[in-house]
Write an enzyme that holds these catalytic residues in place. Sequence first.
Site, PDB file in Angstrom:
ATOM      1  N   ASP A  67       0.828  -1.213   0.000  1.00  0.00           N
ATOM      2  CA  ASP A  67       0.000   0.000   0.000  1.00  0.00           C
ATOM      3  C   ASP A  67       0.861   1.261   0.000  1.00  0.00           C
ATOM      4  OD1 ASP A  67       1.022  -0.223   2.556  1.00  0.00           O
ATOM      5  OD2 ASP A  67      -0.889  -0.074   3.581  1.00  0.00           O
ATOM      6  N   ASN A 136      -7.429  -0.068  13.658  1.00  0.00           N
ATOM      7  CA  ASN A 136      -8.856  -0.316  13.377  1.00  0.00           C
ATOM      8  C   ASN A 136      -9.052  -1.637  12.618  1.00  0.00           C
ATOM      9  OD1 ASN A 136      -7.783   0.314  10.922  1.00  0.00           O
ATOM     10  ND2 ASN A 136      -9.054   2.099  10.527  1.00  0.00           N
ATOM     11  N   HIS A 138      -7.415  -2.452   9.868  1.00  0.00           N
ATOM     12  CA  HIS A 138      -7.175  -2.398   8.418  1.00  0.00           C
ATOM     13  C   HIS A 138      -5.970  -3.266   8.033  1.00  0.00           C
ATOM     14  CE1 HIS A 138      -4.444   1.485   8.293  1.00  0.00           C
ATOM     15  NE2 HIS A 138      -3.786   0.454   8.718  1.00  0.00           N
ATOM     16  N   GLU A 143      -9.823  -0.407   4.529  1.00  0.00           N
ATOM     17  CA  GLU A 143     -10.352   0.203   5.750  1.00  0.00           C
ATOM     18  C   GLU A 143     -11.681  -0.440   6.166  1.00  0.00           C
ATOM     19  OE1 GLU A 143      -8.531   1.996   7.476  1.00  0.00           O
ATOM     20  OE2 GLU A 143      -7.730   3.771   6.510  1.00  0.00           O
TER      21      GLU A 143
HETATM   22  C1  GLP Z   1      -0.458   1.351   8.192  1.00  0.00           C
HETATM   23  C2  GLP Z   1      -0.017   0.810   6.829  1.00  0.00           C
HETATM   24  C3  GLP Z   1       0.005  -0.694   6.782  1.00  0.00           C
HETATM   25  C4  GLP Z   1       0.453  -1.231   8.114  1.00  0.00           C
HETATM   26  C5  GLP Z   1      -0.597  -0.930   9.150  1.00  0.00           C
HETATM   27  C6  GLP Z   1      -0.115  -1.161  10.566  1.00  0.00           C
HETATM   28  O1  GLP Z   1      -1.320   2.417   8.040  1.00  0.00           O
HETATM   29  N1  GLP Z   1      -0.843   1.289   5.781  1.00  0.00           N
HETATM   30  O2  GLP Z   1       0.869  -1.095   5.760  1.00  0.00           O
HETATM   31  O3  GLP Z   1       0.627  -2.616   8.022  1.00  0.00           O
HETATM   32  O4  GLP Z   1      -1.101   0.373   9.007  1.00  0.00           O
HETATM   33  O5  GLP Z   1       0.882  -0.233  10.899  1.00  0.00           O
HETATM   34  P1  GLP Z   1       1.885  -0.395  12.087  1.00  0.00           P
HETATM   35  O6  GLP Z   1       2.679  -1.604  11.832  1.00  0.00           O
HETATM   36  O7  GLP Z   1       2.736   0.856  12.075  1.00  0.00           O
HETATM   37  O8  GLP Z   1       1.066  -0.519  13.341  1.00  0.00           O
END
Ligand code: GLP
Length: 239
Positions: A67, A136, A138, A143
């Site tokens: 992403d 959340n 995602h 989302e």
């Molecule tokens: C982010 C990214 C994802 C990531 C997720 C968790 O917004 N878009 O690629 O896996 O949310 O992030 P984190 O590992 O910093 O908690």
Amino acid sequence: MKLEVFENSEIVDIEVAKKIIHVIKEKPNALICIAGGDTPKGVFKQLIDAQKNNCCDFKEVSFISLDEWVGISDETPGSCKQTLYDGLYTPLNLKESQIHFFNGKAESMIDECKQMDKIVAEHDGIDFVLLGIGMNGHLGFNEPGTNTKNSSVLQLSPTTKEVSVKYFNKELPLRYGITLGMSQLTQAKNIVLMATSEKKREIVNLTFRGEKTNQVPSSLMQGTHAILCVDEEAGRDIK
Ligand code: GLP
């Protein structure tokens, strides 16, 4: 979905890296997708060490991005692309031809999605995907409330916008994310969802024990062959 709980986050990093290395040994030209964000950073280190110690050869591997924030280029520290290049691709000395990454500043996001779908199709799907779980639930930028098939541009949820400050150290006018689709992720041959630390405890519980609903995208992995790898802090409620 299978659950694996490890004593601490360092052990999660080691065990997840072993799973990736195993897939590459079985299929040296595997298509691998690793999330940006903070969660996989310890895994990067394990993979780099594996290459240094001649335990894994990445020469034929292809990497595809999960992403990117729309409107953000790789020159912006905190972008997914910058995180992956600095943390993993550059230290692994990969060739550009091995990397397929969403351009958050592309003129046409539709073409960008088509291009990425083509790469997934040409490789006959993703061999291994390592996903972080957003606060959340995602996965990538899939989302809550969405359920995409292929690559898509989706509106960021208020939670994601709030959390984004941790990557950029400031608020940016972020509205959309571009991401691989849920079907592409659930159909990957190997899927690991990774979560560490106390702050992920609630969402990990919802992912594994909660209702299977697109309101919590990570719960859509229930009933699939995905493995949820957590440390004791994140997994406290589901042990
Ligand atoms: C982010 C990214 C994802 C990531 C997720 C968790 O917004 N878009 O690629 O896996 O949310 O992030 P984190 O590992 O910093 O908690």
